[in-house]
Design a protein around this motif. Structure first.
Motif, PDB file in Angstrom:
ATOM      1  N   ILE A 103      16.646  53.348  19.949  1.00 51.29           N
ATOM      2  CA  ILE A 103      16.074  52.010  20.098  1.00 51.29           C
ATOM      3  C   ILE A 103      14.590  52.110  20.451  1.00 51.29           C
ATOM      4  O   ILE A 103      14.221  52.803  21.397  1.00 51.29           O
ATOM      5  N   ASP A 104      13.764  51.415  19.686  1.00 53.16           N
ATOM      6  CA  ASP A 104      12.324  51.351  19.928  1.00 53.16           C
ATOM      7  C   ASP A 104      11.987  49.908  20.310  1.00 53.16           C
ATOM      8  O   ASP A 104      12.188  48.993  19.508  1.00 53.16           O
ATOM      9  N   LEU A 105      11.482  49.704  21.522  1.00 59.62           N
ATOM     10  CA  LEU A 105      11.184  48.342  21.958  1.00 59.62           C
ATOM     11  C   LEU A 105      10.146  47.669  21.073  1.00 59.62           C
ATOM     12  O   LEU A 105      10.137  46.445  20.943  1.00 59.62           O
ATOM     13  N   ALA A 106       9.276  48.454  20.467  1.00 62.93           N
ATOM     14  CA  ALA A 106       8.254  47.879  19.592  1.00 62.93           C
ATOM     15  C   ALA A 106       8.881  47.206  18.371  1.00 62.93           C
ATOM     16  O   ALA A 106       8.249  46.347  17.738  1.00 62.93           O
ATOM     17  N   GLU A 107      10.102  47.576  18.053  1.00 64.74           N
ATOM     18  CA  GLU A 107      10.778  47.004  16.891  1.00 64.74           C
ATOM     19  C   GLU A 107      11.738  45.880  17.276  1.00 64.74           C
ATOM     20  O   GLU A 107      12.381  45.282  16.403  1.00 64.74           O
ATOM     21  N   GLN A 108      11.832  45.592  18.566  1.00 68.19           N
ATOM     22  CA  GLN A 108      12.737  44.543  19.033  1.00 68.19           C
ATOM     23  C   GLN A 108      12.057  43.182  18.988  1.00 68.19           C
ATOM     24  O   GLN A 108      10.876  43.054  19.298  1.00 68.19           O
ATOM     25  N   THR A 109      12.796  42.168  18.615  1.00 67.67           N
ATOM     26  CA  THR A 109      12.302  40.800  18.603  1.00 67.67           C
ATOM     27  C   THR A 109      12.938  40.032  19.755  1.00 67.67           C
ATOM     28  O   THR A 109      14.162  40.053  19.918  1.00 67.67           O
ATOM     29  N   LEU A 110      12.104  39.385  20.561  1.00 64.87           N
ATOM     30  CA  LEU A 110      12.624  38.595  21.676  1.00 64.87           C
ATOM     31  C   LEU A 110      13.550  37.495  21.177  1.00 64.87           C
ATOM     32  O   LEU A 110      13.196  36.726  20.279  1.00 64.87           O
ATOM     33  N   THR A 111      14.726  37.425  21.748  1.00 64.56           N
ATOM     34  CA  THR A 111      15.570  36.266  21.490  1.00 64.56           C
ATOM     35  C   THR A 111      15.054  35.113  22.354  1.00 64.56           C
ATOM     36  O   THR A 111      14.353  35.333  23.347  1.00 64.56           O
ATOM     37  N   PRO A 112      15.418  33.881  22.027  1.00 67.51           N
ATOM     38  CA  PRO A 112      15.015  32.765  22.889  1.00 67.51           C
ATOM     39  C   PRO A 112      15.507  32.950  24.326  1.00 67.51           C
ATOM     40  O   PRO A 112      14.799  32.606  25.281  1.00 67.51           O
ATOM     41  N   GLY A 116      13.138  33.157  27.587  1.00 68.14           N
ATOM     42  CA  GLY A 116      13.340  32.232  28.692  1.00 68.14           C
ATOM     43  C   GLY A 116      13.531  32.939  30.016  1.00 68.14           C
ATOM     44  O   GLY A 116      13.039  32.477  31.058  1.00 68.14           O
ATOM     45  N   LEU A 117      14.229  34.070  30.002  1.00 70.78           N
ATOM     46  CA  LEU A 117      14.450  34.831  31.230  1.00 70.78           C
ATOM     47  C   LEU A 117      13.139  35.405  31.751  1.00 70.78           C
ATOM     48  O   LEU A 117      12.851  35.327  32.958  1.00 70.78           O
ATOM     49  N   ILE A 118      12.338  35.969  30.865  1.00 67.69           N
ATOM     50  CA  ILE A 118      11.036  36.512  31.266  1.00 67.69           C
ATOM     51  C   ILE A 118      10.142  35.416  31.809  1.00 67.69           C
ATOM     52  O   ILE A 118       9.519  35.555  32.866  1.00 67.69           O
ATOM     53  N   ASP A 119      10.083  34.300  31.095  1.00 69.60           N
ATOM     54  CA  ASP A 119       9.207  33.205  31.503  1.00 69.60           C
ATOM     55  C   ASP A 119       9.638  32.622  32.848  1.00 69.60           C
ATOM     56  O   ASP A 119       8.793  32.343  33.712  1.00 69.60           O
ATOM     57  N   SER A 120      10.936  32.463  33.041  1.00 64.89           N
ATOM     58  CA  SER A 120      11.426  31.908  34.301  1.00 64.89           C
ATOM     59  C   SER A 120      11.087  32.820  35.472  1.00 64.89           C
ATOM     60  O   SER A 120      10.626  32.344  36.527  1.00 64.89           O
ATOM     61  N   MET A 121      11.262  34.127  35.286  1.00 60.49           N
ATOM     62  CA  MET A 121      10.949  35.049  36.374  1.00 60.49           C
ATOM     63  C   MET A 121       9.457  35.044  36.676  1.00 60.49           C
ATOM     64  O   MET A 121       9.045  35.004  37.849  1.00 60.49           O
ATOM     65  N   PHE A 122       8.631  35.061  35.652  1.00 55.23           N
ATOM     66  CA  PHE A 122       7.181  35.035  35.871  1.00 55.23           C
ATOM     67  C   PHE A 122       6.757  33.762  36.599  1.00 55.23           C
ATOM     68  O   PHE A 122       5.964  33.801  37.550  1.00 55.23           O
ATOM     69  N   GLN A 123       7.270  32.626  36.137  1.00 57.89           N
ATOM     70  CA  GLN A 123       6.858  31.353  36.732  1.00 57.89           C
ATOM     71  C   GLN A 123       7.248  31.272  38.204  1.00 57.89           C
ATOM     72  O   GLN A 123       6.479  30.778  39.034  1.00 57.89           O
ATOM     73  N   HIS A 124       8.424  31.761  38.536  1.00 59.68           N
ATOM     74  CA  HIS A 124       8.849  31.734  39.930  1.00 59.68           C
ATOM     75  C   HIS A 124       8.039  32.714  40.784  1.00 59.68           C
ATOM     76  O   HIS A 124       7.650  32.394  41.907  1.00 59.68           O
ATOM     77  N   CYS A 125       7.794  33.911  40.254  1.00 59.97           N
ATOM     78  CA  CYS A 125       7.064  34.915  41.035  1.00 59.97           C
ATOM     79  C   CYS A 125       5.592  34.545  41.211  1.00 59.97           C
ATOM     80  O   CYS A 125       4.972  34.925  42.205  1.00 59.97           O
ATOM     81  N   LYS A 126       5.039  33.793  40.261  1.00 61.66           N
ATOM     82  CA  LYS A 126       3.632  33.377  40.351  1.00 61.66           C
ATOM     83  C   LYS A 126       3.441  32.132  41.215  1.00 61.66           C
ATOM     84  O   LYS A 126       2.307  31.780  41.536  1.00 61.66           O
TER      85      LYS A 126
END
Length: 227
Positions: A103-112, A116-126
């Motif tokens: 598995i190469d992360l550069a070839e992975q496409t973010l699912t919605p 959403g999980l990344i954005d939620s964590m960032f928004q709360h931590c910021k």
């Protein structure tokens, strides 16, 4: 102090039960999970977790006391391999595990769901109010790790994958309980000074678990689409 500890523990157990009930983790524990589902989890989890140090640094910037920053920095040093143990940094362990499964992360496409999980964590931590980030990172992430990863390990073992190939998960099943407890102690201290912050912490944990469940939804849906 005990009353806040008990409230946080009850919420933690409630959130763990919600996550454990998701069909993806149920399939892992029953041995019905497919290898495709597990590999999709590895890729999407990699996209989320590669930002972990950023989540942690964003939260640390908002903590009111230097002592709390120092406590959380221990988690950061461990992730970066800068602690006294001299162990391999966790992100390198994960990258090596991905490589073993091709598995190469550069070839992975973010699912919605992952976005959403990344954005939620960032928004709360910021959030300038550290109660949001603490609740998100503790109740919505670190406290869940042992249970989530135990299910993932069961899924890989059902496919006869040797433990040495998934040692990253085994290491975190043991160590992240301590991480969650460190953050919980800071949460209790804040709640003792301002009880209103407790509800903010609980809400943040719930928000992250809701996002995590949508993340798992996409793992199953994507695996079905490409089956």
């Amino acid at each position: 102090m005990k009353i806040y500890h008990d409230v946080l523990e009850r919420k933690k157990n409630e959130l763990i039960n919600q996550v454990n009930a998701h069909p993806f983790l149920v399939r892992c524990r029953s041995g019905d999970v497919t290898m495709d589902e597990l590999l999709r989890f590895l890729g999407q989890q990699g996209l989320y977790s590669r930002n972990f140090t950023r989540y942690l640094c964003a939260l640390m910037a908002n903590l009111p006391r230097n002592e709390d920053v120092l406590h959380l920095s221990e988690n950061l040093f461990e992730e970066l391999g800068l602690d006294e143990s001299g162990d391999t940094p966790h992100h390198e362990l994960y990258r090596a595990m991905l490589a073993r499964f091709g598995i190469d992360l550069a070839e992975q496409t973010l699912t919605p769901g992952t976005f959403g999980l990344i954005d939620s964590m960032f928004q709360h931590c910021k959030d300038p109010n550290p109660a949001s980030g603490l609740g998100a990172l503790c109740l919505g992430a670190e406290a869940l790790v042992p249970d989530v990863y135990t299910s993932i390990v069961a899924g890989f073992r059902a496919h006869q994958v040797p433990d040495k190939e998934i040692s990253f998960f085994l290491i975190h099943i043991e160590c992240d309980d301590g991480h969650a407890e460190t953050i919980r102690d800071i949460m209790i201290d804040i709640a003792e000074k301002d009880e209103q912050q407790l509800n903010r912490m609980l809400a943040a944990g719930q928000a992250l678990v809701d996002a995590r469940l949508r993340f798992f939804d996409d793992i199953l849906q994507q695996a079905t689409v490409y089956a």
